[in-house]
Design an enzyme around this catalytic site. Structure first.
Site, mmCIF file in Angstrom:
data_model
loop_
_atom_site.group_PDB
_atom_site.id
_atom_site.type_symbol
_atom_site.label_atom_id
_atom_site.label_comp_id
_atom_site.label_asym_id
_atom_site.label_seq_id
_atom_site.Cartn_x
_atom_site.Cartn_y
_atom_site.Cartn_z
ATOM 1 N N TRP A 102 26.768 5.313 -6.768
ATOM 2 C CA TRP A 102 26.661 6.472 -7.667
ATOM 3 C C TRP A 102 27.712 7.511 -7.338
ATOM 4 C CZ3 TRP A 102 24.604 5.168 -11.885
ATOM 5 C CH2 TRP A 102 23.526 4.282 -11.925
ATOM 6 N N ASP A 169 23.993 15.347 -6.631
ATOM 7 C CA ASP A 169 23.243 14.397 -7.450
ATOM 8 C C ASP A 169 21.967 14.049 -6.682
ATOM 9 O OD1 ASP A 169 22.185 12.265 -8.830
ATOM 10 O OD2 ASP A 169 23.980 11.007 -8.715
ATOM 11 N N LYS A 193 13.648 8.584 -11.917
ATOM 12 C CA LYS A 193 13.270 8.057 -10.600
ATOM 13 C C LYS A 193 12.042 8.793 -10.067
ATOM 14 C CE LYS A 193 17.378 5.895 -10.624
ATOM 15 N NZ LYS A 193 18.748 6.304 -10.931
HETATM 16 C C1 LIG Z 1 19.992 6.241 -11.300
HETATM 17 C C2 LIG Z 1 20.980 7.147 -10.729
HETATM 18 C C3 LIG Z 1 22.023 7.699 -11.495
HETATM 19 C C4 LIG Z 1 22.221 7.366 -12.932
HETATM 20 O O1 LIG Z 1 21.395 8.101 -13.726
HETATM 21 P P1 LIG Z 1 21.443 7.994 -15.330
HETATM 22 O O2 LIG Z 1 20.407 8.996 -15.699
HETATM 23 O O3 LIG Z 1 21.095 6.584 -15.676
HETATM 24 O O4 LIG Z 1 22.802 8.365 -15.778
HETATM 25 C C5 LIG Z 1 22.897 8.571 -10.876
HETATM 26 N N1 LIG Z 1 22.772 8.886 -9.584
HETATM 27 C C6 LIG Z 1 21.807 8.371 -8.805
HETATM 28 C C7 LIG Z 1 21.711 8.755 -7.372
HETATM 29 C C8 LIG Z 1 20.873 7.489 -9.359
HETATM 30 O O5 LIG Z 1 19.910 6.972 -8.587
#
Ligand SMILES: *Cc1c(COP(=O)(O)O)cnc(C)c1O
Length: 357
Positions: A102, A169, A193
């Site tokens: 990511w 993030d 998540k």
């Molecule tokens: C799942 C995830 C993403 C992607 O998220 P989307 O909402 O599908 O764009 C980005 N960063 C992390 C750490 C993730 O676990």
């Protein structure tokens, strides 16, 4: 109804009471005779939901008025570039820490739009650790990190001592433990998540991070648009925001972030203890950087992997297959995963090793 224990990495498990309340609201929201799916986002009923969602984010984290809370669309993946567009002035650089897939994606998008230096990376180790001991030049505009590496199963347990605001993030560990908000200029998280269903992205931005760029941006891609519009410049994702609000309510009723942190640590320990005690299992992450959300491991004898997966599935545990870049297994044990579910998996791991070693 068939009871499955869902270890999927995302979209993922949500609290049972949230599923129940959300399903009732699909038929009739709080007795108003309308479904949550058909009400206007301008209706008083939804305004109330939006206000409560916003207030719960503030209350759970303990945010000061220096921060704005936004519910946006486009996933965390849109934040990979929206952050840079909105926060990085021409002529300035941003620093990134690469801790996995990511981060790599965030860096790729950032480079399209601005000047970026990757100041630390765990790529060499195939992302089994969180880099440490690098220096952060105060001349950078911000430092981007990925708090929890959903695919590799590593997590920042301590933040770097950063002289500049962090942009983070937190998609896969938001609300899993207290958040030291003052370290962050901006936090973003796709809901699917640990917060709610897919379709909404939480963004928390400190006001003084904004207003530094001169470039013209499309209206929808400006944070200021969504701040001014109270996350309702365009039609917001009504249902995902509603379900996220219910999940945060559940979290608050269950003691908030300090309590859930203790529970999450106990849950993670159950699985890491098995990994540490039984050589049949090999953890992916180095012990000090292990994720409390995504426990990644392989079997010492990969030939047993297929049988192990069916063994778990027969016992009602689903979503355990690891991501293709790591292989093996990944048990995602987000906030909503009960301790009993993790105990079941730990027992399965022990009994499988006993009978198949
Ligand atoms: C799942 C995830 C993403 C992607 O998220 P989307 O909402 O599908 O764009 C980005 N960063 C992390 C750490 C993730 O676990």
């Amino acid at each position: 109804m068939k009871q499955i224990i869902n270890f999927s990495a995302g979209p993922s498990i949500l609290p049972q009471p949230v599923f129940k309340e959300a399903s009732e609201a699909v038929l009739d929201l709080n007795g108003i005779g309308l479904s949550i799916l058909e009400i206007s986002h301008r209706s008083p009923q939804f305004m109330e939901i939006m206000d409560e969602a916003n207030a719960l984010v503030r209350e759970l984290i303990g945010l000061t008025d220096d921060y704005e809370v936004l519910f946006l669309t486009g996933g965390a993946s849109t934040q990979f570039f929206m952050t840079v567009m909105n926060l990085l002035p021409d002529g300035k650089k941003a620093a990134y820490v690469d801790t996995g897939s990511w981060s790599v994606k965030a860096i790729k998008e950032a480079k399209i739009l601005g000047q970026v230096d990757v100041i630390a990376s765990a790529k060499e180790s195939n992302y089994t650790n969180i880099p440490k001991g690098y220096t952060i030049d105060p001349g950078y505009e911000f430092l981007h990190t990925t708090s929890n590496n959903t695919i590799f199963g590593t997590q920042f347990q301590e933040w770097p001592d950063s002289p500049i605001p962090m942009v983070c993030d937190m998609s896969s560990d938001i609300f899993s433990k207290p958040i030291e908000a003052s370290r962050f200029g901006l936090i973003y998280a796709g809901a699917q998540k640990n917060l709610g269903p897919a379709g909404v992205t939480l963004v928390i931005v400190r006001k003084d991070m904004l207003g530094k760029i001169n470039r013209e941006l499309p209206t929808m891609l400006k944070y200021q648009t969504h701040i001014d519009g109270g996350s309702m410049y365009n039609t917001p994702p009504v249902f995902p925001i509603y379900v996220s609000m219910l999940t945060m309510r559940w979290l608050k009723e269950n003691g908030g972030l300090e309590t859930i942190q203790k529970v999450n640590e106990r849950k993670a320990k159950l699985l890491y203890d098995v990994i540490d005690e039984i050589p049949f299992y090999l953890g992916h992450s180095v012990p000090e950087d292990r994720s409390r959300m995504n426990v990644t491991f392989n079997l010492a004898d990969d030939a047993r992997s297929k049988d192990f997966l069916s063994y778990c599935e027969e016992a009602g545990c689903s979503g355990l297959k690891g991501h293709k870049s790591v292989g093996g297994f990944r048990a995602s044990i987000y906030n909503a995963m009960p301790e009993s579910g993790v105990k079941t998996l730990a027992e399965l791991m022990k009994s499988f090793a006993l009978t198949h070693a």
